[in-house]
Design a protein around this motif. Structure first.
Motif, PDB file in Angstrom:
ATOM      1  N   GLU A 390      70.324  12.804 -10.179  1.00  0.00           N
ATOM      2  CA  GLU A 390      69.924  11.894 -11.242  1.00  0.00           C
ATOM      3  C   GLU A 390      70.332  10.477 -10.860  1.00  0.00           C
ATOM      4  O   GLU A 390      71.260  10.274 -10.082  1.00  0.00           O
ATOM      5  N   ARG A 401      62.309   8.602  -5.644  1.00  0.00           N
ATOM      6  CA  ARG A 401      62.264  10.012  -6.048  1.00  0.00           C
ATOM      7  C   ARG A 401      61.586  10.836  -4.956  1.00  0.00           C
ATOM      8  O   ARG A 401      60.434  10.588  -4.614  1.00  0.00           O
ATOM      9  N   LEU A 552      64.011  16.163 -23.187  1.00  0.00           N
ATOM     10  CA  LEU A 552      63.113  16.370 -22.051  1.00  0.00           C
ATOM     11  C   LEU A 552      63.273  15.255 -21.014  1.00  0.00           C
ATOM     12  O   LEU A 552      63.251  15.498 -19.811  1.00  0.00           O
ATOM     13  N   ALA A 556      64.503  15.745 -17.171  1.00  0.00           N
ATOM     14  CA  ALA A 556      63.677  15.206 -16.084  1.00  0.00           C
ATOM     15  C   ALA A 556      64.494  14.266 -15.208  1.00  0.00           C
ATOM     16  O   ALA A 556      64.370  14.267 -13.980  1.00  0.00           O
ATOM     17  N   GLU A 557      65.351  13.435 -15.821  1.00  0.00           N
ATOM     18  CA  GLU A 557      66.217  12.545 -15.043  1.00  0.00           C
ATOM     19  C   GLU A 557      67.131  13.340 -14.119  1.00  0.00           C
ATOM     20  O   GLU A 557      67.464  12.893 -13.024  1.00  0.00           O
ATOM     21  N   SER A 559      66.370  15.978 -12.629  1.00  0.00           N
ATOM     22  CA  SER A 559      65.506  16.646 -11.641  1.00  0.00           C
ATOM     23  C   SER A 559      65.319  18.135 -11.924  1.00  0.00           C
ATOM     24  O   SER A 559      65.009  18.904 -11.016  1.00  0.00           O
ATOM     25  N   LEU A 561      63.170  18.993 -14.472  1.00  0.00           N
ATOM     26  CA  LEU A 561      61.779  18.993 -14.922  1.00  0.00           C
ATOM     27  C   LEU A 561      61.059  17.857 -14.209  1.00  0.00           C
ATOM     28  O   LEU A 561      61.684  16.927 -13.697  1.00  0.00           O
ATOM     29  N   PHE A 562      59.740  17.927 -14.175  1.00  0.00           N
ATOM     30  CA  PHE A 562      58.939  16.794 -13.748  1.00  0.00           C
ATOM     31  C   PHE A 562      57.861  16.555 -14.794  1.00  0.00           C
ATOM     32  O   PHE A 562      57.541  17.443 -15.597  1.00  0.00           O
ATOM     33  N   VAL A 563      57.338  15.357 -14.813  1.00  0.00           N
ATOM     34  CA  VAL A 563      56.399  14.951 -15.857  1.00  0.00           C
ATOM     35  C   VAL A 563      55.139  14.402 -15.215  1.00  0.00           C
ATOM     36  O   VAL A 563      55.209  13.644 -14.251  1.00  0.00           O
ATOM     37  N   TYR A 572      54.959  18.574 -19.192  1.00  0.00           N
ATOM     38  CA  TYR A 572      56.210  18.831 -18.479  1.00  0.00           C
ATOM     39  C   TYR A 572      56.064  20.084 -17.629  1.00  0.00           C
ATOM     40  O   TYR A 572      55.356  21.030 -17.997  1.00  0.00           O
ATOM     41  N   LYS A 574      58.082  22.786 -14.472  1.00  0.00           N
ATOM     42  CA  LYS A 574      59.287  23.258 -13.778  1.00  0.00           C
ATOM     43  C   LYS A 574      58.869  23.815 -12.430  1.00  0.00           C
ATOM     44  O   LYS A 574      57.787  24.399 -12.295  1.00  0.00           O
TER      45      LYS A 574
END
Length: 601
Positions: A390, A401, A552, A556-557, A559, A561-563, A572, A574
């Protein structure tokens, strides 16, 4: 503040307006820039929709009819209403024009400062992201040419002012971007020579000579040949004459403290490496983030190795994987730099020109922020690279990223028959089992195996290492439970790099109680889901009401999850392995969630 601008076409609409800031852009012009000739039937309506959404994002506190202060309506189109100096492209043009005036007035120092400011506005001379958004090759080619012209003037001015170290990264980028431009190649050779890298300058001239002969059938021109002869003359002065200055800078390299760079080639990371090196030429704090096992450490160490010769103070790498307290981080960094524990790192570094790499800091992130803030503020010539799952969250941080090795759409041709994850698997398998040959059917099996492992480099390498003692068919059967089964014997690696389960559990240890509770319940959802679905499984939180979108964002921050965005809003997702972890732990650490009550996409 950063604003999420939504899906690609919506960002493209704003880009088309930004490239013409202050001027009205007709709908037809926008359609051509965003879609080109292949426009959907609803393209005009989509433009109006995207503009309405952008207005809501840029002026959220105003009523819908009042959101015209930034994007206004005009005859047949729209206009971006803002100062030209607030748009990078036009600010670059203004700075470059001012710099040219100072060059004509024989004020090279002021021109050099303005050119440096203009160059810092660029992240990618190839404009890869903008090229993916817009169908406007003429405008993009013009922008690329303007960058090349400015870079030539910047490097020339820097070399004249004996600022070769400062302009060397730009000279390198220019040489890569303009391979057939002999002036650009000559300036790069001069920059290498002026920073003491004579052997590298000679190698580069040889490479260019071979390329010119192969591509154009010509020999190097006078400027390139003159630069080469000057390098050879300087080399003779250093080595052949009595009373010379002794060993060259090529022979005595800047120091390297701590763990060295990784071995073996970087696969499918050339663009990431170039981007990281370019950012470090302009930014002093860069954090490389990404999911567990995606190769953050290797990328940071390889970038440090490439930049080492340009840093008189060298590189220091602190492996933070086993640290547990803030005091340990400070003490280990001081010890790495050659001082007694308790001596502030900033006092040791002073005005040295140096790069510090803090690797794997997500579990001591608060301590890392304290150390980094002290170093960046007190040591003007020190840059810091952090690898973490993060970001640090400080205001002057730049974040890169890193993604898994999956090939992006349109990039398949660069890799021929085999995608990068398969290449990585084959290379590692050949190391642990020399003589192993993978046939066409085997490669198809490996491609499927890599996809099931999310194309994560760590997971792919762990799987390949299992071939030291078993067959490919036996390995495929292990993938029924990859978190527990993929753990071949590994030494010389951090504990969290010895199995997939250890790598993923490390992410869980960085969560607080509420974040962990919420993450585990995501195991009941499919791989892709909407915010409403997550909020449904978080309704009975023992920690009180959960702000679903904020949670959420936090996951995501970190890592997990991704958006991505589509017309329906944020979607969202995984990784399969992360989903497997949440689902497996959910069975043992929580009451099962009634999946039938959760809407399925």
């Amino acid at each position: 503040m950063p604003v999420d601008l939504g899906p690609a076409k919506q960002r493209a609409v704003l880009a088309s307006l930004a490239l013409h800031v202050g001027h009205a852009v007709s709908i037809d012009c926008m359609l051509g820039m965003v879609w080109g000739p292949a426009q959907p039937v609803s393209a005009r309506q989509l433009v109006h929709t995207y503009v309405a959404r952008l207005r809501r994002l840029l002026e959220p506190d105003l009523p819908p009819r009042g959101r015209t202060n930034i994007i206004s309506s005009g005859p047949g189109g729209y206009r971006l209403v803002t100062s030209r100096e607030l748009v990078d492209v036009t600010r670059f043009e203004l700075l470059y024009r001012q710099a040219k005036q100072f060059l004509c007035a024989d004020e090279p120092q002021r021109a050099f400062e303005l050119l440096g400011e203009a160059m810092r506005l660029w992240r990618d001379p190839e404009l890869a992201e903008l090229s993916a958004l817009l169908n406007s090759p003429e405008i993009l080619d013009l922008l690329r040419r303007r960058w090349s012209e400015a870079a030539l003037d910047y490097v020339r001015a820097g070399l004249d002012l004996k600022q070769a170290v400062a302009v060397l990264p730009a000279a390198r980028r220019l040489a890569i971007t303009e391979p057939m431009n002999e002036v650009a190649q000559a300036l790069y050779i001069v920059a290498l020579e002026q920073t003491g890298r004579r052997a590298a300058a000679v190698r580069h001239f040889d490479d260019i000579r071979v390329m010119l002969k192969a591509e154009l059938g010509v020999q190097p021109g006078s400027q390139l040949s003159d630069a080469y002869r000057a390098v050879l003359a300087g080399d003779d002065m250093a080595h052949g004459r009595p009373g010379g200055p002794g060993p060259s800078a090529e022979q005595v390299r800047p120091p390297w403290h701590g763990r060295g760079p990784g071995l073996g080639p970087l696969i499918y990371r050339e663009r990431d490496l170039d981007a990281v090196m370019s950012l470090l030429a302009e930014q002093r704090l860069l954090t490389v983030t990404g999911p567990p096992g995606c190769g953050k450490s290797m990328l940071a160490l390889r970038a440090a190795a490439c930049l080492r010769d340009n840093l008189l103070g060298g590189v220091a790498v602190l492996d933070c994987a086993e640290l547990t307290t803030p005091a340990q981080l400070d003490a280990h960094l001081s010890e790495l730099l050659g001082a007694e524990p308790g001596t502030p790192p900033s006092r040791l570094l002073g005005d040295q020109q140096m790069l510090i790499v803090l690797d794997d800091v997500e579990h001591v992130i608060d301590a890392c922020v304290e150390v980094v803030d002290e170093v960046v503020r007190a040591c003007p010539n020190v840059s810091v690279v952090v690898t973490s799952r993060e970001p640090l969250g400080v205001p002057y941080e730049t974040v890169w990223r890193l993604r898994p090795l999956a090939v992006t759409v349109g990039d398949e041709a660069r890799w021929g028959a085999e995608p990068p994850a398969v290449q990585l698997f084959a290379r590692r398998a050949a190391q642990v089992s020399p003589g192993l040959r993978l046939g066409a059917d085997d490669l198809r099996t490996v491609a499927d195996l890599c996809a099931r492992l999310d194309d994560l480099p760590l997971a792919v390498e762990l799987a390949a290492e299992c071939l030291a003692t078993e067959t490919l068919d036996e390995l495929v059967r292990r993938l029924d439970d990859p978190l527990r089964e993929l753990k071949p014997p590994r030494r010389g690696q951090p504990v969290h790099h010895r199995s997939l389960q250890a790598a993923l559990l490390r992410s869980l240890h960085c969560l607080d109680g509420q974040e962990r509770w919420c993450f585990l319940r995501l195991g009941a959802l499919p791989l892709s889901f909407r915010a409403e679905q997550a909020e449904a499984v978080w309704a009975a939180s023992p920690y009180g009401p959960v702000d679903g979108r904020w949670m959420l964002m936090r996951l995501a921050e970190k890592s997990l999850l991704f958006v991505r965005h589509d017309l329906a809003g944020p979607l969202y997702g995984k990784l399969r392995l992360v989903h497997r972890l949440a689902a497996d732990l959910g069975v043992t650490e929580r009451r099962p969630v009634d999946a039938s009550a959760v809407p399925i996409l």
